[in-house]
Design a protein around this motif. Structure first.
Motif, PDB file in Angstrom:
ATOM      1  N   ASN A 134      40.185  32.762 156.480  1.00 44.96           N
ATOM      2  CA  ASN A 134      39.108  32.524 157.456  1.00 44.96           C
ATOM      3  C   ASN A 134      38.901  33.747 158.343  1.00 44.96           C
ATOM      4  O   ASN A 134      37.768  34.121 158.660  1.00 44.96           O
ATOM      5  CB  ASN A 134      39.430  31.302 158.311  1.00 44.96           C
ATOM      6  N   GLU A 135      40.032  34.368 158.794  1.00 41.67           N
ATOM      7  CA  GLU A 135      39.917  35.573 159.619  1.00 41.67           C
ATOM      8  C   GLU A 135      39.186  36.683 158.853  1.00 41.67           C
ATOM      9  O   GLU A 135      38.322  37.368 159.403  1.00 41.67           O
ATOM     10  CB  GLU A 135      41.313  36.044 160.036  1.00 41.67           C
ATOM     11  N   ILE A 136      39.578  36.847 157.614  1.00 39.08           N
ATOM     12  CA  ILE A 136      38.930  37.886 156.799  1.00 39.08           C
ATOM     13  C   ILE A 136      37.457  37.571 156.604  1.00 39.08           C
ATOM     14  O   ILE A 136      36.594  38.459 156.666  1.00 39.08           O
ATOM     15  CB  ILE A 136      39.644  38.014 155.445  1.00 39.08           C
ATOM     16  N   ARG A 137      37.156  36.286 156.401  1.00 37.76           N
ATOM     17  CA  ARG A 137      35.770  35.878 156.202  1.00 37.76           C
ATOM     18  C   ARG A 137      34.940  36.179 157.450  1.00 37.76           C
ATOM     19  O   ARG A 137      33.825  36.710 157.372  1.00 37.76           O
ATOM     20  CB  ARG A 137      35.727  34.393 155.841  1.00 37.76           C
ATOM     21  N   GLU A 138      35.481  35.846 158.691  1.00 38.58           N
ATOM     22  CA  GLU A 138      34.768  36.127 159.951  1.00 38.58           C
ATOM     23  C   GLU A 138      34.624  37.637 160.158  1.00 38.58           C
ATOM     24  O   GLU A 138      33.592  38.121 160.633  1.00 38.58           O
ATOM     25  CB  GLU A 138      35.531  35.500 161.116  1.00 38.58           C
ATOM     26  N   LEU A 139      35.698  38.372 159.821  1.00 44.25           N
ATOM     27  CA  LEU A 139      35.654  39.818 159.982  1.00 44.25           C
ATOM     28  C   LEU A 139      34.595  40.438 159.068  1.00 44.25           C
ATOM     29  O   LEU A 139      33.887  41.365 159.452  1.00 44.25           O
ATOM     30  CB  LEU A 139      37.032  40.402 159.670  1.00 44.25           C
ATOM     31  N   ILE A 140      34.480  39.901 157.851  1.00 43.81           N
ATOM     32  CA  ILE A 140      33.454  40.405 156.916  1.00 43.81           C
ATOM     33  C   ILE A 140      32.063  40.162 157.463  1.00 43.81           C
ATOM     34  O   ILE A 140      31.172  41.027 157.379  1.00 43.81           O
ATOM     35  CB  ILE A 140      33.628  39.734 155.543  1.00 43.81           C
ATOM     36  N   MET A 141      31.856  38.975 158.078  1.00 40.58           N
ATOM     37  CA  MET A 141      30.553  38.670 158.671  1.00 40.58           C
ATOM     38  C   MET A 141      30.246  39.640 159.817  1.00 40.58           C
ATOM     39  O   MET A 141      29.111  40.122 159.961  1.00 40.58           O
ATOM     40  CB  MET A 141      30.541  37.228 159.172  1.00 40.58           C
ATOM     41  N   SER A 142      31.277  39.950 160.682  1.00 42.30           N
ATOM     42  CA  SER A 142      31.072  40.876 161.803  1.00 42.30           C
ATOM     43  C   SER A 142      30.765  42.278 161.290  1.00 42.30           C
ATOM     44  O   SER A 142      29.883  42.958 161.815  1.00 42.30           O
ATOM     45  CB  SER A 142      32.328  40.886 162.683  1.00 42.30           C
ATOM     46  N   LEU A 143      31.500  42.713 160.236  1.00 47.27           N
ATOM     47  CA  LEU A 143      31.246  44.035 159.655  1.00 47.27           C
ATOM     48  C   LEU A 143      29.841  44.118 159.071  1.00 47.27           C
ATOM     49  O   LEU A 143      29.171  45.147 159.192  1.00 47.27           O
ATOM     50  CB  LEU A 143      32.282  44.335 158.571  1.00 47.27           C
ATOM     51  N   THR A 144      29.424  43.039 158.471  1.00 47.89           N
ATOM     52  CA  THR A 144      28.072  43.023 157.896  1.00 47.89           C
ATOM     53  C   THR A 144      27.023  43.159 158.990  1.00 47.89           C
ATOM     54  O   THR A 144      26.032  43.890 158.858  1.00 47.89           O
ATOM     55  CB  THR A 144      27.853  41.732 157.118  1.00 47.89           C
ATOM     56  N   SER A 145      27.256  42.448 160.124  1.00 47.16           N
ATOM     57  CA  SER A 145      26.312  42.516 161.244  1.00 47.16           C
ATOM     58  C   SER A 145      26.290  43.924 161.849  1.00 47.16           C
ATOM     59  O   SER A 145      25.225  44.462 162.160  1.00 47.16           O
ATOM     60  CB  SER A 145      26.707  41.480 162.296  1.00 47.16           C
ATOM     61  N   LEU A 146      27.500  44.514 162.011  1.00 49.97           N
ATOM     62  CA  LEU A 146      27.562  45.870 162.553  1.00 49.97           C
ATOM     63  C   LEU A 146      26.863  46.873 161.642  1.00 49.97           C
ATOM     64  O   LEU A 146      26.151  47.765 162.095  1.00 49.97           O
ATOM     65  CB  LEU A 146      29.030  46.279 162.740  1.00 49.97           C
ATOM     66  N   GLU A 147      27.109  46.701 160.353  1.00 46.54           N
ATOM     67  CA  GLU A 147      26.497  47.618 159.388  1.00 46.54           C
ATOM     68  C   GLU A 147      24.980  47.529 159.439  1.00 46.54           C
ATOM     69  O   GLU A 147      24.284  48.549 159.388  1.00 46.54           O
ATOM     70  CB  GLU A 147      27.007  47.285 157.985  1.00 46.54           C
ATOM     71  N   GLN A 148      24.469  46.315 159.608  1.00 47.37           N
ATOM     72  CA  GLN A 148      23.018  46.149 159.707  1.00 47.37           C
ATOM     73  C   GLN A 148      22.488  46.767 160.995  1.00 47.37           C
ATOM     74  O   GLN A 148      21.433  47.402 161.025  1.00 47.37           O
ATOM     75  CB  GLN A 148      22.673  44.651 159.647  1.00 47.37           C
TER      76      GLN A 148
END
Length: 651
Positions: free
Chosen positions: A274-288
């Motif tokens: 779950n932590e990795i999943r949330e972190l991936i979502m945050s990285l995706t938002s930052l990248e955008q």
């Protein structure tokens, strides 16, 4: 009887067309050697599907040959190329005027050429005579793998045509190993020791035995194959099927247990996932967000460049207006038109004809305002670009930090899962292999389950075929038991043959002698005074003359019995040199006795049989005998009595 009589033999030669009249009952060809007498008989046999001795004259001069004859109720014309063609052209017409023409092979092919049952020239003759094609087993003893061979008109010709070259060294093919069986089968058929019904029953028996043998061999082969895998019975297969089903079910249960254990053992890493999943979502938002900031910086930088370019354009326009003020244009600066000839007012521009103020040219007051506004916009863009760049740097730093954290979490997750997956994969692969093995084995068993049933069906069919064989054997025995008539005919043949030998004066024959025909091998023997130990036959008759007379007399005996009892044999006799090896001057009494007896037969019992005789010496019938008789003398180089090919002068 097989009603076959000849009308004419026609030769198509290179320089002439020759016709030999064969329309009489008795025809006697005689003359000197090399006149073509024997070739007449050979050409008749050739047209009926036989082979042709290609003499030099025939090779050099004869192109084709045709035979006109009557076959049953049909008039037939058989045409054959002299180059030993394997095809005969047959034209047939019946009494009702119905006709047909076909090209028929001499030897039977794989496909019928007429009426669904004519495969060869011989078949056509039998078809016109309304006789079924005869077949006999290829071997003496009928066995499971014995095939049937066809009896043809050639086989019947052995008892209708005595060839000069074999007259004293061949006894109706009985001594020929390749033709012995068929020659004897013809005799059995003619004298009702074998009937068409018997032949058909024997053919059915042969086919039934062959089919039964194949079914039995197939069943035995399959059963032996199944025994190797314990599949020889339904009980064994059912037991193996149930055992395999149980093993498959057990393997499936074990697979489910392993999968359930894996799910429960890996729940501790769900929080990490779950932590990795949330972190991936945050990285995706930052990248955008980084992408959006970079795009905005690029857009504002481009706008700043356009504003700076606009400043230069405004300054350039002002400078151009001052430079060109007061210039008196002689020609238009755009198109080059001469302006001196144009009549314009002094207060109008010569170029564009616009009103002008000669004292104060138009100067735009808003140029300075535009320049101020452009400078202000450029400063605002610089400030905005700086802010975005700072935000971009901050976002990239935050993205890099979170990306590093994600890598650490991924490594930790992989480490945790590896401990469970190594054991899980090992166990699940083994159980999957077992499930696949038992599944395929169960499919094979289900297919194999049908094989004992098919074997049983084959065995049932084989058993039924055994019953059919027994019935066919019973019918064959009944048919054979009816051969009382055949035995009577053979006894009569023995008596008639002895009478003929006595009548023609065969040396060493008397009324006290006895003729014996072996019913098994059809050997014909003479028993002097009935004594068995003095037995002699064709093969030890001694002189060639006695052998020739032996064959000729036996042939006549066969046709006498056949004519008397309407037996199935062609109604013609061709004997090429019956007095071969017999000197006319020394044995005048034998010569005269044989031909007198022959003419007497032609006027009585053989009055429906056409007889063609070929000999060097000629003895005419007596005036007391009335028959349709004609003779032809042939001599090379004799225009009044020409040879077969009149113009030919050679060997």
């Amino acid at each position: 009887m097989m009603h076959i009589n000849f009308y004419s033999l026609n030769l198509n030669c290179k320089k002439s067309q020759e016709t030999i009249d064969l329309s009489h009952q008795v025809i006697f060809f005689h003359g000197k050697v090399s006149s073509g007498k024997s070739s007449i008989a050979r050409l008749i046999n050739f047209c009926l599907g036989g082979n042709l001795e290609r003499t030099i004259a025939i090779q050099k001069e004869v192109i084709s040959v045709s035979l006109e004859l009557a076959v049953g109720n049909y008039k037939v014309l058989l045409e054959r190329n002299a180059e030993s063609s394997s095809i005969v052209t047959a034209s047939c017409i019946n009494e009702q005027g119905e006709s047909f023409t076909i090209n028929v092979p001499v030897n039977a092919g794989n496909q019928p050429v007429y009426a669904g049952q004519v495969y060869s020239l011989s078949d056509l003759i039998f078809y016109l005579l309304n006789i079924k094609v005869l077949r006999i087993p290829a071997k003496k003893n009928v066995q499971e793998n014995t095939s049937l061979v066809r009896l043809t008109l050639k086989n019947f010709m052995w008892y209708c045509y005595l060839d000069q070259s074999k007259l004293d060294n061949s006894f109706f093919r009985h001594e020929d190993g390749t033709k012995t069986k068929s020659s004897k089968e013809i005799l059995k058929y003619i004298f009702q020791y074998s009937t068409q019904k018997l032949i058909e029953l024997q053919e059915k028996l042969t086919n039934t035995r062959k089919e039964r043998f194949q079914k039995h061999a197939t069943a035995e082969g399959l059963r032996e194959f199944l025994k190797k895998f314990n599949f020889s019975s339904d009980e064994e297969i059912s037991f193996l099927e149930e055992s395999t089903k149980a093993k498959l079910d057990k393997a499936k249960i074990e697979k489910k247990r392993i999968e359930a254990d894996y799910s429960s053992n890996t729940h501790t890493v769900d929080k990490l996932r779950n932590e990795i999943r949330e972190l991936i979502m945050s990285l995706t938002s930052l990248e955008q967000g980084i992408t959006d900031i970079e795009r905005r910086i690029e857009q504002q930088t481009s706008l700043k460049s356009e504003l700076i370019s606009s400043k230069f354009k405004v300054a350039k326009n002002h400078t151009i207006a001052n430079v060109f003020q007061g210039i008196n244009f002689m020609n238009c600066p755009d198109c080059g038109t001469n302006l001196s000839k144009r009549k314009v007012n002094d207060d109008t521009c010569k170029v564009c004809l616009s009103p002008k103020d000669l004292e104060n040219p138009e100067i735009r007051d808003d140029l300075e305002v535009i320049q101020i506004d452009l400078n202000e916009r450029i400063r605002e863009l610089d400030s905005s670009i700086d802010l975005h760049k700072k935000s971009l740097v901050q976002s990239k730093k935050e993205f890099a930090a979170k990306h590093k954290i994600r890598q650490e979490l991924d490594q930790k997750l992989q480490h945790d899962l590896k401990q469970y997956e190594s054991i899980f994969l090992s166990n699940i692969r083994d159980v999957d292999k077992s499930v696949a093995t038992f599944t395929e084995r169960l499919k094979s068993i289900k297919r194999m389950k049908l094989m004992p049933r098919e074997i049983k069906k084959l065995e049932e069919v084989a058993h039924k075929l055994i019953l059919q064989e027994r019935e066919l054997k019973r019918l064959i025995a009944e048919e054979t038991a009816n051969f009382v008539k055949g035995e009577e005919l053979i006894e009569e043949l023995e008596e008639v043959f002895l009478e003929i030998l006595i009548e023609v004066g065969m040396p060493g024959i008397s009324a006290k002698d006895k003729v014996s025909i072996n019913r098994n091998n059809w050997d014909v023997s003479i028993l002097p005074a009935g004594e068995e130990y003095l037995r002699w036959n064709f093969y030890n008759a001694g002189s060639g003359g006695k052998k020739t007379l032996f064959n000729s007399c036996f042939l006549l005996a066969i046709h006498i019995i056949a004519a008397k009892h309407d037996l199935p044999i062609p109604t013609f006799i061709i004997i090429d040199t019956p007095m071969k090896n017999i000197d006319k001057e020394v044995n005048t009494d034998i010569f005269k006795s044989f031909f007198d007896y022959l003419y007497k037969l032609a006027s009585s019992i053989l009055d429906k049989t056409q007889i063609i005789i070929i000999d060097n010496n000629y003895i005419p019938p007596s005036t007391e005998i009335t028959i349709d008789f004609v003779h032809r003398y042939m001599e090379a180089g004799n225009p009044e009595n020409p040879p077969l090919i009149p113009y030919y002068d050679g060997p």
